[in-house]
Design a protein around this motif. Structure first.
Motif, PDB file in Angstrom:
ATOM      1  N   GLU A 211       0.816  -1.208   0.000  1.00 14.07           N
ATOM      2  CA  GLU A 211       0.000   0.000   0.000  1.00 14.07           C
ATOM      3  C   GLU A 211       0.855   1.266   0.000  1.00 14.07           C
ATOM      4  N   LYS A 215       1.064   4.331  -2.601  1.00 11.05           N
ATOM      5  CA  LYS A 215       0.825   5.708  -2.174  1.00 11.05           C
ATOM      6  C   LYS A 215       1.918   6.639  -2.705  1.00 11.05           C
ATOM      7  N   SER A 232      -8.076  -1.875  -1.602  1.00  8.33           N
ATOM      8  CA  SER A 232      -8.485  -1.785  -0.201  1.00  8.33           C
ATOM      9  C   SER A 232      -9.212  -0.467   0.066  1.00  8.33           C
ATOM     10  N   SER A 234      -8.785   1.563   2.484  1.00  6.91           N
ATOM     11  CA  SER A 234      -7.853   2.610   2.925  1.00  6.91           C
ATOM     12  C   SER A 234      -7.112   3.225   1.741  1.00  6.91           C
ATOM     13  N   LEU A 235      -6.742   2.402   0.757  1.00  5.48           N
ATOM     14  CA  LEU A 235      -6.049   2.934  -0.421  1.00  5.48           C
ATOM     15  C   LEU A 235      -7.028   3.713  -1.307  1.00  5.48           C
ATOM     16  N   LYS A 237      -9.610   5.369  -0.212  1.00  3.78           N
ATOM     17  CA  LYS A 237      -9.811   6.644   0.484  1.00  3.78           C
ATOM     18  C   LYS A 237      -8.629   7.580   0.245  1.00  3.78           C
ATOM     19  N   PHE A 238      -7.419   7.033   0.250  1.00  5.04           N
ATOM     20  CA  PHE A 238      -6.219   7.838  -0.009  1.00  5.04           C
ATOM     21  C   PHE A 238      -6.287   8.461  -1.408  1.00  5.04           C
TER      22      PHE A 238
END
Length: 268
Positions: A211, A215, A232, A234-235, A237-238
């Motif tokens: 991840e 990023k 994912s 979280s990724l 959302k990033f």
């Protein structure tokens, strides 16, 4: 897309490697643009499990012979080329005996990541850019697929930032579902910093897991495509909070229009 130049840089491409999300899209998207009259090139590593005889790879002597520095070591660059049958699409292969001779892609027989995958990624990124410079072929867009290609946006924005050849080139990164659970070499960030990349630009690489590698690539890209349903939360959302233009996941039957329209937002 007629006459637009798009460079595809991927860790995996069919028919040279087995079918998966990355390898299939790294074939389908260039084919689509090629069919629309665009000018494309594909670059990938020449892993040892690619059958050179079956796929008719041959070395391009005029492009080979350069040494690339990775973590203060000189590593010879070998360039090979092949054509995808029936498609008139050229694929360039970045090769080096130390990094790509082994008969597998990313992991050993036990399924463990190769300890030098970080250096292989750095070498691949530099090898692609140096070869494109020799070809004197100016891409409108560079489209990156797969985590082993994820260093390219970083090196384009720092190591090669003064290259006039790429002054108008935009970089798009496609993000796929997680493909490894371990960390790459914890010295990876220092190897990247060795090439003059500021620490704060790649601080995610302090813990070089899948991840965080993505990023760092996203932060140095001009646009992002969510290329898998399995990215994912979280990724995702990033990506959504990065401020970068991004394209949500498009299904197989809808990606052609979605990708073409996304390219056009970058002035194509």
């Amino acid at each position: 897309m007629k006459d637009k130049r798009i460079l595809y840089v991927s860790s995996e491409v069919v028919p040279y490697l087995a079918e998966n999300e990355v390898s299939l899209m790294s074939y389908d998207v260039p084919k689509m643009i090629n069919d629309q009259g665009g000018q494309i090139r594909i670059f990938m590593p020449r892993y040892g499990n690619i059958n050179e005889r079956r796929h008719q790879l041959h070395e391009v002597i005029r492009l080979s012979g350069m040494n690339l520095v990775v973590n203060d070591l000189d590593m010879p660059l070998i360039i090979k080329v092949a054509s995808i049958p029936k498609e008139r699409i050229q694929v360039y292969f970045i090769d080096n005996d130390e990094y790509f001779k082994r008969k597998a892609t990313f992991t050993d027989e036990e399924g463990a990541l190769y300890p030098d995958n970080d250096e292989r990624a750095i070498f691949f990124a530099k090898g692609v850019v140096e070869t494109v410079k020799k070809l004197n072929w100016v891409p409108d867009i560079i489209h990156v697929h797969g985590w082993l290609a994820a260093m390219l946006p970083i090196y384009m924005k720092h190591y090669y930032k003064h290259e006039a050849l790429f002054s108008e080139t935009k970089i798009i990164t496609s993000v796929y579902g997680q493909s490894f659970d371990e960390n790459l070499d914890l010295e990876m960030i220092n190897k990247v910093k060795f090439d003059g990349v500021p620490h704060e630009s790649v601080s995610d690489l302090e813990v070089p897991n899948y991840e965080n590698v993505l990023k760092a690539s996203i932060l140095h890209s001009d646009g992002v495509i969510i290329a898998s349903e399995n990215v994912s939360p979280s990724l995702t959302k990033f990506i959504e909070s990065s401020g970068k233009p991004f394209l949500p996941f498009a299904t197989k039957d809808a990606f052609a229009d979605a990708y073409t329209n996304f390219y056009r937002t970058f002035g194509l």
